[in-house]
Design an enzyme around this catalytic site. Structure first.
Site, PDB file in Angstrom:
ATOM      1  N   TYR A  52       0.985  -1.162  -0.124  1.00 43.11           N
ATOM      2  CA  TYR A  52      -0.298   0.082  -0.046  1.00 43.11           C
ATOM      3  C   TYR A  52       0.980   1.148   0.007  1.00 43.11           C
ATOM      4  CZ  TYR A  52      -3.657  -3.036   1.416  1.00 43.11           C
ATOM      5  OH  TYR A  52      -4.833  -4.088   1.884  1.00 43.11           O
ATOM      6  N   HIS A 121       0.491 -11.536   1.654  1.00 37.95           N
ATOM      7  CA  HIS A 121      -0.444 -10.964   1.141  1.00 37.95           C
ATOM      8  C   HIS A 121      -1.346 -11.675   0.129  1.00 37.95           C
ATOM      9  CE1 HIS A 121      -1.731  -6.395   0.092  1.00 37.95           C
ATOM     10  NE2 HIS A 121      -2.502  -7.262  -0.393  1.00 37.95           N
TER      11      HIS A 121
END
Length: 304
Positions: A52, A121
């Site tokens: 992110y 992730h």
């Protein structure tokens, strides 16, 4: 009434706050203010990820939020995620050592001594996937991560861990909402005490990621029937977002709403004043439309 005190068990020593503040698509420059505002609104679970590119801002927001609300570090549950490296995107999957280094880097950026939950992730790690998982097990032993898990893993990726004789993840964070219910995967996870965390809970919203810079990948088939949840929500006197988040909570999923609007932040935490009736929960079970829109679940029949 706030849901900030409701938790779900993650492992024998860890409880996960049921409503977390998601930070996907929040820019580095906006993250500190957003996270501080979320903590002030009552959020005690903050979710970010290396990919992110906002961990530094999130960490600053955590420090500000704890200080301005007189809270200690152990009152907050912080999640971040390892980017595993994706060969199909020209990246080399991370090795065991690189996974340890990546966690240290996230801790440094966040300004924390430990992470409450560290996730892989996605299953993009390919031939290194088990080494990445072994590294997370090591990080947990070292006290760098209180609990560990995965994200976007399908049953075949979880089977791989089980077949290797390794401890199973505490958590699998996956796309879950009425149009992507993944009932077989959820049952598989329940049978192995893997806690589900839902992301994209608000994907059925007609307004989902329609703003500038929001990378909506919602296909047309998921845009059809956008009003059904607004109508159901109205019958309960709540917002469409509150209704969709409550659906996740009632199914036993932690949820991760994101908003930069302080009013909506509080609304998304205000889920305790109503229950969705069993008849409506049953009705929603028939609304499943399949895998959803997550980019990284991929073909569940393929291991890599």
């Amino acid at each position: 009434m706030s849901m900030s005190h409701l938790t779900f068990p993650v492992n024998s020593t860890t409880q996960l706050p049921a409503v977390g503040f998601g930070t996907y698509l929040i820019e580095q420059d906006d993250a500190a203010q957003a996270v501080q505002a979320a903590i002030s609104a009552g959020y005690r679970h903050i979710d970010t990820a290396a990919v992110y590119n906002n961990e530094q801002g999130v960490g600053e927001g955590i420090r500000q939020g704890l200080a301005s609300n007189g809270l200690s570090r152990n009152s907050l549950f912080v999640t971040t995620k390892l980017w595993p490296g994706a060969a199909e995107w020209g990246e080399k999957p991370k090795t065991f050592e690189q996974t340890l280094e990546a966690c240290e880097n996230s801790l440094h950026l966040l300004g924390l001594d430990y992470i409450d939950l560290y996730l892989i992730h996605s299953p993009h790690g390919g031939s290194q996937r088990l080494n990445e998982w072994k590294a997370l097990l090591e990080l947990q032993k070292m006290g760098k991560a209180r609990s560990i898990g995965v994200s976007n893993y399908s049953q075949i990726h979880l089977d791989e861990i089980e077949a290797a004789g390794l401890p199973m993840p505490d958590v699998n964070q996956i796309e879950l909402h009425p149009w992507s219910q993944k009932s077989d995967l959820i049952q598989y996870m329940r049978d192995r005490n893997i806690t589900p965390i839902a992301y994209s809970s608000l994907a059925p919203l007609s307004t989902w990621r329609t703003g500038a810079g929001q990378d909506s990948a919602k296909p047309d088939e998921l845009k059809a029937g956008d009003t059904v949840f607004a109508e159901m929500a109205a019958s309960y006197g709540v917002t469409e977002a509150q209704f969709l988040l409550r659906w996740g909570i009632q199914n036993g999923y932690a949820v991760l709403p994101k908003s930069l609007n302080p009013v909506r932040m509080r609304q998304n935490l205000d889920l305790a004043g109503f229950d969705i009736k069993p008849a409506d929960m049953d009705l929603i079970r028939y609304m499943d439309r399949g895998a959803g829109i997550a980019w990284s679940m991929g073909d569940p029949t393929k291991v890599s």
